[in-house]
Motif scaffolding. Structure first.
Motif, mmCIF file in Angstrom:
data_model
loop_
_atom_site.group_PDB
_atom_site.id
_atom_site.type_symbol
_atom_site.label_atom_id
_atom_site.label_comp_id
_atom_site.label_asym_id
_atom_site.label_seq_id
_atom_site.Cartn_x
_atom_site.Cartn_y
_atom_site.Cartn_z
ATOM 1 N N MET A 1 11.980 8.028 -11.850
ATOM 2 C CA MET A 1 11.284 7.421 -11.286
ATOM 3 C C MET A 1 10.149 8.411 -10.690
ATOM 4 N N MET A 2 8.956 7.583 -10.728
ATOM 5 C CA MET A 2 7.539 8.239 -10.058
ATOM 6 C C MET A 2 7.842 7.885 -8.739
ATOM 7 N N CYS A 3 7.080 8.249 -7.737
ATOM 8 C CA CYS A 3 6.669 7.924 -6.273
ATOM 9 C C CYS A 3 5.508 9.193 -5.961
ATOM 10 N N SER A 4 4.814 8.345 -4.891
ATOM 11 C CA SER A 4 3.850 9.441 -4.181
ATOM 12 C C SER A 4 3.915 10.096 -2.924
ATOM 13 N N ILE A 5 3.323 10.872 -2.400
ATOM 14 C CA ILE A 5 3.806 11.350 -1.322
ATOM 15 C C ILE A 5 2.298 11.582 -0.389
ATOM 16 N N TYR A 20 5.469 4.682 -6.687
ATOM 17 C CA TYR A 20 4.206 5.134 -7.610
ATOM 18 C C TYR A 20 3.262 3.928 -7.301
ATOM 19 N N GLU A 21 2.361 3.915 -6.676
ATOM 20 C CA GLU A 21 1.668 2.376 -6.939
ATOM 21 C C GLU A 21 1.930 1.406 -5.845
ATOM 22 N N THR A 22 2.306 2.082 -4.864
ATOM 23 C CA THR A 22 2.866 1.255 -3.758
ATOM 24 C C THR A 22 1.443 0.432 -2.719
ATOM 25 N N ASP A 23 1.687 -0.447 -2.618
ATOM 26 C CA ASP A 23 0.425 -1.388 -1.874
ATOM 27 C C ASP A 23 0.869 -1.644 -0.453
ATOM 28 N N PHE A 24 -0.114 -0.364 0.613
ATOM 29 C CA PHE A 24 0.362 -0.427 1.681
ATOM 30 C C PHE A 24 0.467 -1.535 2.279
ATOM 31 N N GLU A 25 -0.157 -2.254 2.670
ATOM 32 C CA GLU A 25 -0.097 -3.338 2.836
ATOM 33 C C GLU A 25 1.233 -3.840 3.124
ATOM 34 N N ASP A 26 2.593 -3.985 1.456
ATOM 35 C CA ASP A 26 3.848 -4.134 1.408
ATOM 36 C C ASP A 26 4.494 -3.438 2.515
ATOM 37 N N LEU A 40 -2.985 11.185 0.113
ATOM 38 C CA LEU A 40 -2.139 11.831 -0.254
ATOM 39 C C LEU A 40 -1.987 13.071 -0.814
ATOM 40 N N VAL A 41 -0.945 13.646 -1.426
ATOM 41 C CA VAL A 41 -0.419 14.782 -1.049
ATOM 42 C C VAL A 41 -0.161 15.110 -2.640
ATOM 43 N N MET A 42 0.779 14.284 -3.503
ATOM 44 C CA MET A 42 0.466 14.458 -4.805
ATOM 45 C C MET A 42 1.792 12.822 -5.623
ATOM 46 N N HIS A 43 1.349 13.277 -7.026
ATOM 47 C CA HIS A 43 2.228 12.347 -7.450
ATOM 48 C C HIS A 43 3.816 12.591 -8.237
ATOM 49 N N LEU A 44 4.764 12.418 -7.756
ATOM 50 C CA LEU A 44 5.506 13.011 -8.038
ATOM 51 C C LEU A 44 7.175 12.138 -8.837
ATOM 52 N N ASP A 45 7.385 12.453 -10.460
ATOM 53 C CA ASP A 45 8.285 12.374 -11.145
ATOM 54 C C ASP A 45 10.085 12.413 -10.446
#
Length: 88
Positions: A1-5, A20-26, A40-45
């Motif tokens: 599961m990829m996420c962005s922090i 990962y690649e979430t639209d902040f409007e959601d 953005l700090v990092m992307h993390l699996d």
């Protein structure tokens, strides 16, 4: 599961985990108003990790799946003391 922090511009030591690649409007409008401009700090699996420094990785994954985000607040003084003592 990829996420962005992302870190908050308004709240020190507060981090937002999103898929990962979430639209902040959601995300909930109230969260974004309090949060401020995300940095953005990092992307993390998360599947390649067994733990995270300050949060329970299972809780992070569950919140990402259920709510679409996980908000990491600064640790309390008690939590910091437990981390230092190696009890957490």
């Amino acid at each position: 599961m990829m996420c962005s922090i992302y870190k908050s511009a308004k709240k020190p030591d507060t981090y937002l985990y999103v898929p990962y690649e979430t639209d902040f409007e959601d995300l909930p409008e109230g969260l974004i108003q309090v949060w401020g401009e995300p940095e953005l700090v990092m992307h993390l699996d998360l599947n390649e990790r067994q733990s995270l420094a300050l949060c329970d990785i299972a809780e992070v994954k569950a919140k990402l799946e259920e709510e679409g985000y996980f908000l990491q607040m600064p640790p309390s003084e008690e939590e910091i003391a437990q981390l230092i003592a190696g009890k957490k």
